[in-house]
Design a protein around this motif. Structure first.
Motif, PDB file in Angstrom:
ATOM      1  N   ASN A 106      31.612  63.462  48.861  1.00  0.00           N
ATOM      2  CA  ASN A 106      31.891  64.560  47.935  1.00  0.00           C
ATOM      3  C   ASN A 106      33.363  64.937  48.036  1.00  0.00           C
ATOM      4  N   LEU A 107      34.103  64.727  46.939  1.00  0.00           N
ATOM      5  CA  LEU A 107      35.544  64.988  46.962  1.00  0.00           C
ATOM      6  C   LEU A 107      35.862  66.479  46.990  1.00  0.00           C
ATOM      7  N   LYS A 108      34.989  67.311  46.416  1.00  0.00           N
ATOM      8  CA  LYS A 108      35.259  68.757  46.383  1.00  0.00           C
ATOM      9  C   LYS A 108      35.067  69.391  47.759  1.00  0.00           C
ATOM     10  N   SER A 109      33.896  69.132  48.358  1.00  0.00           N
ATOM     11  CA  SER A 109      33.616  69.724  49.679  1.00  0.00           C
ATOM     12  C   SER A 109      34.167  68.885  50.825  1.00  0.00           C
ATOM     13  N   ARG A 110      34.621  67.635  50.530  1.00  0.00           N
ATOM     14  CA  ARG A 110      35.155  66.711  51.543  1.00  0.00           C
ATOM     15  C   ARG A 110      34.136  66.437  52.652  1.00  0.00           C
ATOM     16  N   ASN A 111      32.917  66.178  52.206  1.00  0.00           N
ATOM     17  CA  ASN A 111      31.833  65.858  53.137  1.00  0.00           C
ATOM     18  C   ASN A 111      31.185  64.539  52.742  1.00  0.00           C
ATOM     19  N   VAL A 112      30.709  63.807  53.743  1.00  0.00           N
ATOM     20  CA  VAL A 112      29.857  62.647  53.495  1.00  0.00           C
ATOM     21  C   VAL A 112      28.413  63.149  53.466  1.00  0.00           C
ATOM     22  N   GLU A 113      27.768  62.996  52.330  1.00  0.00           N
ATOM     23  CA  GLU A 113      26.422  63.517  52.132  1.00  0.00           C
ATOM     24  C   GLU A 113      25.427  62.362  52.190  1.00  0.00           C
ATOM     25  N   ILE A 114      24.441  62.480  53.064  1.00  0.00           N
ATOM     26  CA  ILE A 114      23.390  61.469  53.229  1.00  0.00           C
ATOM     27  C   ILE A 114      22.061  62.122  52.851  1.00  0.00           C
ATOM     28  N   LYS A 115      21.277  61.407  52.042  1.00  0.00           N
ATOM     29  CA  LYS A 115      20.051  61.989  51.499  1.00  0.00           C
ATOM     30  C   LYS A 115      18.911  60.982  51.577  1.00  0.00           C
ATOM     31  N   THR A 116      17.700  61.482  51.840  1.00  0.00           N
ATOM     32  CA  THR A 116      16.512  60.630  51.827  1.00  0.00           C
ATOM     33  C   THR A 116      16.042  60.423  50.388  1.00  0.00           C
ATOM     34  N   CYS A 117      15.255  59.368  50.180  1.00  0.00           N
ATOM     35  CA  CYS A 117      14.713  59.072  48.856  1.00  0.00           C
ATOM     36  C   CYS A 117      13.281  58.537  49.011  1.00  0.00           C
ATOM     37  N   LYS A 118      12.695  58.067  47.919  1.00  0.00           N
ATOM     38  CA  LYS A 118      11.312  57.565  47.952  1.00  0.00           C
ATOM     39  C   LYS A 118      11.183  56.292  48.783  1.00  0.00           C
ATOM     40  N   GLU A 119      12.262  55.502  48.850  1.00  0.00           N
ATOM     41  CA  GLU A 119      12.218  54.239  49.587  1.00  0.00           C
ATOM     42  C   GLU A 119      12.384  54.424  51.095  1.00  0.00           C
ATOM     43  N   THR A 120      12.740  55.631  51.536  1.00  0.00           N
ATOM     44  CA  THR A 120      12.936  55.893  52.964  1.00  0.00           C
ATOM     45  C   THR A 120      11.601  55.823  53.693  1.00  0.00           C
ATOM     46  N   GLN A 121      11.525  54.944  54.665  1.00  0.00           N
ATOM     47  CA  GLN A 121      10.268  54.733  55.394  1.00  0.00           C
ATOM     48  C   GLN A 121      10.202  55.566  56.674  1.00  0.00           C
ATOM     49  N   ASP A 122      11.289  55.554  57.439  1.00  0.00           N
ATOM     50  CA  ASP A 122      11.313  56.259  58.716  1.00  0.00           C
ATOM     51  C   ASP A 122      12.047  57.583  58.541  1.00  0.00           C
ATOM     52  N   ILE A 123      11.436  58.659  59.069  1.00  0.00           N
ATOM     53  CA  ILE A 123      12.070  59.975  58.952  1.00  0.00           C
ATOM     54  C   ILE A 123      13.290  60.063  59.856  1.00  0.00           C
TER      55      ILE A 123
END
Length: 248
Positions: A106-123
């Motif tokens: 994210n260029l505005k907040s200058r953060n690397v954002e990682i997100k889970t999705c439907k394909e994510t198997q392991d929590i």
């Protein structure tokens, strides 16, 4: 005469014995009382009706167990922008392909954002990915930080040199020089013996490795900060490393 006196004395003795038995009361021991209570409780439990069938619940699907999509944000300082841009493909590939997560910068907040999705198997893959990016942001190489994804029981630990000893000015710079050594020799020796990776960033020390190895490296660095000569620290590390090797 003797025969007449004896009955009276016998009857008096019997009366006294009766009075004595009436005056003394028998005390029950606590063990017998406990046993009686337990027996009463057992009989009470057996009297109650026992459920013949266990409750049955429907199985939970994976989506309900995971819940809503989670996100992790890792702030990136200004001096790590160019390394992040150069190594973005190396960071992006294992997070998306191996851990099945979504990642963006994210260029505005200058953060690397990682997100889970439907394909994510392991929590737990979200925690691994965030630790991997955090290790790279702290200054570790991508190849070293990848060990946090591939291997379990690896951790990151950070501490400040001034937490060990309140140093200022030239004393602080000398302590940093003792940790690094001439041409980084001392730091490399500690890394090789303890099987860890160490990053010196101004007054902060970051260590990557297993719990036992981090402990060995931390004690060596703390001894150097407190003023121990490097030769003595090398000897202590080798002794501890040989002991741990013998155990395992």
């Amino acid at each position: 005469m003797d025969t007449e006196k004896n009955p009276s004395t016998d009857t008096g003795a019997v009366a006294e014995s009766k009075d004595d038995t009436d005056s003394f009361t028998t005390v029950k021991s606590k063990k017998t009382q406990k046993r009686k209570h337990e027996a009463d409780g057992a009989t009470m439990d057996t009297e109650e009706p026992v459920a013949s069938k266990r409750p049955q619940f429907p199985p939970i699907s994976g989506d309900e167990l995971r819940g809503p999509d989670e996100t992790r944000k890792i702030p990136v300082p200004a001096h790590r922008y160019t390394p992040l841009k150069e190594n973005w493909l190396k960071i992006f590939t294992p997070i998306v392909e191996n851990l099945h997560l979504q990642v963006r910068f994210n260029l505005k907040s200058r953060n690397v954002e990682i997100k889970t999705c439907k394909e994510t198997q392991d929590i737990g893959s979200l925690t691994k990915a965030s630790d991997f990016v955090k290790a790279f942001v702290l200054g570790f190489q991508v190849e070293d930080a990848l060990a946090l994804i591939r291997l379990d029981e690896l951790f990151l630990e950070s501490f400040d040199i001034t937490d060990v000893k309140p140093l200022k000015g030239d004393h602080l710079s000398r302590a940093i020089g003792r940790i690094a050594g001439k041409g980084g020799k001392t730091k490399f020796t500690i890394e090789n013996v303890t099987k860890t990776r160490i990053v010196l960033a101004e007054t902060k020390v970051h260590i990557l490795g297993s719990f036992q190895n981090i402990k060995m490296a931390r004690t060596a660095i703390c001894n150097l900060i407190l003023g121990s000569p490097p030769s003595k620290v090398y000897g202590n590390i080798r002794v501890v490393a040989s002991r741990t090797a013998e155990r395992f």
